[in-house]
Design a protein around this motif. Structure first.
Motif, PDB file in Angstrom:
ATOM      1  N   PRO A 438       6.634  -3.936   2.306  1.00 38.27           N
ATOM      2  CA  PRO A 438       6.798  -4.180   3.749  1.00 38.27           C
ATOM      3  C   PRO A 438       5.736  -5.139   4.275  1.00 38.27           C
ATOM      4  O   PRO A 438       4.591  -5.121   3.801  1.00 38.27           O
ATOM      5  N   ARG A 439       6.147  -5.936   5.224  1.00 37.95           N
ATOM      6  CA  ARG A 439       5.244  -6.972   5.734  1.00 37.95           C
ATOM      7  C   ARG A 439       4.022  -6.393   6.443  1.00 37.95           C
ATOM      8  O   ARG A 439       2.949  -6.988   6.445  1.00 37.95           O
ATOM      9  N   LEU A 455       2.784   3.516   5.463  1.00 37.74           N
ATOM     10  CA  LEU A 455       3.396   3.099   4.197  1.00 37.74           C
ATOM     11  C   LEU A 455       3.943   4.299   3.425  1.00 37.74           C
ATOM     12  O   LEU A 455       5.035   4.234   2.845  1.00 37.74           O
ATOM     13  N   ASP A 458       7.092   5.629   5.609  1.00 39.31           N
ATOM     14  CA  ASP A 458       8.210   4.694   5.757  1.00 39.31           C
ATOM     15  C   ASP A 458       8.775   4.222   4.428  1.00 39.31           C
ATOM     16  O   ASP A 458       9.958   3.914   4.323  1.00 39.31           O
ATOM     17  N   THR A 459       7.941   4.101   3.430  1.00 42.36           N
ATOM     18  CA  THR A 459       8.352   3.380   2.227  1.00 42.36           C
ATOM     19  C   THR A 459       8.240   4.199   0.941  1.00 42.36           C
ATOM     20  O   THR A 459       9.180   4.228   0.140  1.00 42.36           O
TER      21      THR A 459
END
Length: 599
Positions: A438-439, A455, A458-459
DNA sequence: TGGGGTCCT
DNA sequence: AGGACCC
């Protein structure tokens, strides 16, 4: 020079492998010198990953169980080494040390404690000015510096006045041995570390020959490398031939197993603890002389293993001492960063979350440490430039990304069902899932703490659900998070081939003060007693007290060109038209550069 | 048996 | 995504 020899030289003449002595233990000793005299072991989970030489003297080994180590040596001092940060930092320092002394950034890393250094003798500064020993360093080109394999030159060569092989290969290796010795002493003077070095013409040979004299010494593989016309075998074949097949770098556990099975005609008894049984040892010589052996046969032996297409040819090359791989240019940042930890058992999502968070924080800190630089970074690297930049103080430190990982990968290893399994632990059990990085992780405005939480939720947790779709039933023994698929960011420096000539001039030779005790010209040869192998672990630099017998002055004395070398010399010399010094062929180019920048 | 890395398929 | 290799 024959074609075989040229091939063995690979055009690069000489290179060295550097192996820092019991590296993790040395890092602790550097922090606390009192540890040097004690048996010291570094622990990761249940094993001793490395230990110092005092511990080895008392019977400890690498990769021993902690239990066993304590039993064998009850007063062993144990340091926890699971966090690699300090080792990585020390590794960077040592890499920087060798790099600043090497042309063309030809310093390749292999792990934290090993480096490959391609010598550039055309540009290295030997004997630049015979009357000014502060330019470059002096040495006796008629000898190898330090131990060699074999220890003495071939007798037949001495009888042979022609000395057919006394060629650029000899000169390159002799030089390599002196350069390595010089740099090892520089290392010991300027850092708390010591290294063991191997000098030869390829990674393969340099690595293997470096193992021969282990702590704090160097070994050079002597010519002749290939067989000579009068039937004498070369040193490459005799040296390589004795090695067990699995000891050859590039031939790992799997390939060695296949080869042994083929040669023995049966499965070797592989005791995981005791290693290979004596009767199952298969040497390079035995493989090479096995009926029908060759690249085609090897391809057949490795069939179905998923190895690269040309593996038979590659391995046949290794068995014959042929390794054409170049020393890679040192990279500005790693191509992957990963953080992992192992556990006895992680079996539910909440425990997974608990473990993911600290791992993710560490990953983000590593990304900042290894993938970013200050915007004005290169201007601030030397003291000289700092003064110039000082006009603009206070300097705003803007950071920017040098490299940018485009992929995030989560890997786990499940604990194998507790079968009293006699079978070998051949498969690693790791599985992984990846997704785009993710950016938001590249933000400089949010804290690592906040980014890590985001992070994970979300990821990484979603990745985990993909990896382990069943709500339960997993028993994880390892979790790894990696930033991979690294891209170079726009605007980062192209760290091309040896640009900072000025820096190389400053770094190639010792500072003048280090030679202040030396007469301007020394005309005697370096005597045997000056070599390291004569002190073999007896003398060490004790806490800031410099042992003079190991210093530059003693080791790097001068041998005059005109007496010993000139008549039967196989080393061509040119007389410099500017200063009149006799310059060996290999240094001519460097010498002329020296004059061109001298004004 | 650790906590990392590389490259290739 | 995994598997060999390296330390």
């Amino acid at each position: 020079m024959n074609a075989e020899l040229t091939s063995l030289m690979g055009g690069s003449q000489s290179m060295s492998t550097w192996d820092y002595d019991c590296f993790y233990a040395s890092v602790f000793e550097a922090e606390n010198p009192a540890l040097k005299s004690l048996p010291l072991a570094v622990q990761q989970k249940q094993i001793v990953v490395t230990c110092n030489y005092e511990a080895r003297r008392r019977g400890l080994r690498k990769l021993q169980l902690i239990k066993e180590a304590k039993r064998i040596c009850p007063d062993v001092v144990i340091m926890l080494g699971e966090d690699l940060t300090k080792f990585r930092d020390a590794s960077k320092e040592l890499h920087a040390f060798l790099k600043k002394n090497t042309w063309g950034n030809r310093v390749e890393k292999l792990g934290f404690d090993e480096l490959l250094n391609r010598h550039d003798l055309q540009n290295s500064f030997f004997q630049l000015d015979k009357f000014d020993p502060t330019v470059g360093f002096a040495f006796d080109a008629s000898t190898f510096c330090g131990p060699t394999y074999p220890a003495e030159p071939c007798p037949s060569v001495k009888e042979d006045g022609e000395q057919l092989w006394f060629s650029s290969l000899d000169v390159g290796l002799r030089l390599g041995s002196h350069l390595a010795n010089y740099l090892r002493h520089q290392l010991e003077q300027h850092t708390p570390y010591t290294a063991t070095v191997g000098i030869s013409t390829s990674k393969l040979l340099a690595k293997l020959v470096g193992n021969l004299n282990k702590p704090r010494l160097q070994t050079t593989l002597r010519p002749p490398y290939s067989a000579t016309d009068d039937g004498q075998g070369g040193n490459v074949a005799s040296f390589l031939g004795q090695h067990e097949i699995g000891k050859i770098p590039g031939i790992g556990f799997k390939m060695a197993h296949r080869i042994r099975t083929h040669i023995l005609g049966r499965e070797p008894n592989l005791d995981v603890y005791e290693g290979l049984a004596e009767e199952d040892n298969v040497s390079v010589d035995v493989v090479r002389s096995f009926p029908g052996m060759g690249p085609v046969k090897l391809d057949e032996i490795f069939r179905g293993g998923g190895w690269p297409k040309d593996i038979g040819t590659k391995v046949w090359g290794l068995l014959n001492g042929v390794d054409d791989t170049e020393v890679a240019v040192g990279k500005a940042f790693p191509s992957q960063i990963s953080i992992e930890d192992s556990y006895s058992q992680v079996d539910n999502l909440q425990s997974v979350r608990n473990e993911l968070l600290p791992l993710t924080r560490k990953l983000l800190r590593r990304m900042h440490a290894d993938l970013t630089e200050d915007e004005e970074g290169e201007e601030l690297t030397t003291g000289h430039a700092t003064v110039q930049a000082g006009r603009h103080l206070p300097v705003k430190r803007k950071k920017r990304w040098l490299g940018c990982p485009r992929t995030l990968r989560l890997s786990t290893r499940s604990r194998p069902p507790s079968l009293p399994d006699v079978g070998h632990q051949l498969h690693s059990n790791r599985i992984s899932k990846s997704c785009p990085m993710p950016r938001f992780v590249f933000s400089f405005s949010e804290t690592v703490e906040a980014l890590a939480e985001r992070l994970v939720e979300d990821t990484i947790v979603p990745l985990f659900r993909r990896l382990h779709p069943d709500k339960s039933g997993y028993k994880l023994s390892l979790i790894n998070i990696a930033a991979t698929n690294m891209m170079e960011c726009a605007g980062s420096e192209n760290s091309g081939v040896g640009q900072d000539i000025g820096a190389m001039f400053r770094n190639q030779g010792p500072r003048p003060t280090q030679f202040s005790n030396l007469p301007a010209v020394c005309s005697h040869r370096v005597t045997e007693s000056h070599f390291d192998n004569q002190h073999h672990g007896l003398k060490h630099v004790v806490d800031g007290e410099v042992d003079q017998t190991r210093g530059d002055a003693a080791v790097l004395e001068w041998t005059s060109d005109e007496d010993g070398e000139s008549e039967n010399s196989a080393t061509p010399h040119d007389e410099c038209t500017i200063c009149g010094a006799f310059i060996p062929w290999f240094a001519v180019q460097a010498h002329s550069i020296y004059h061109s920048v001298q004004t």
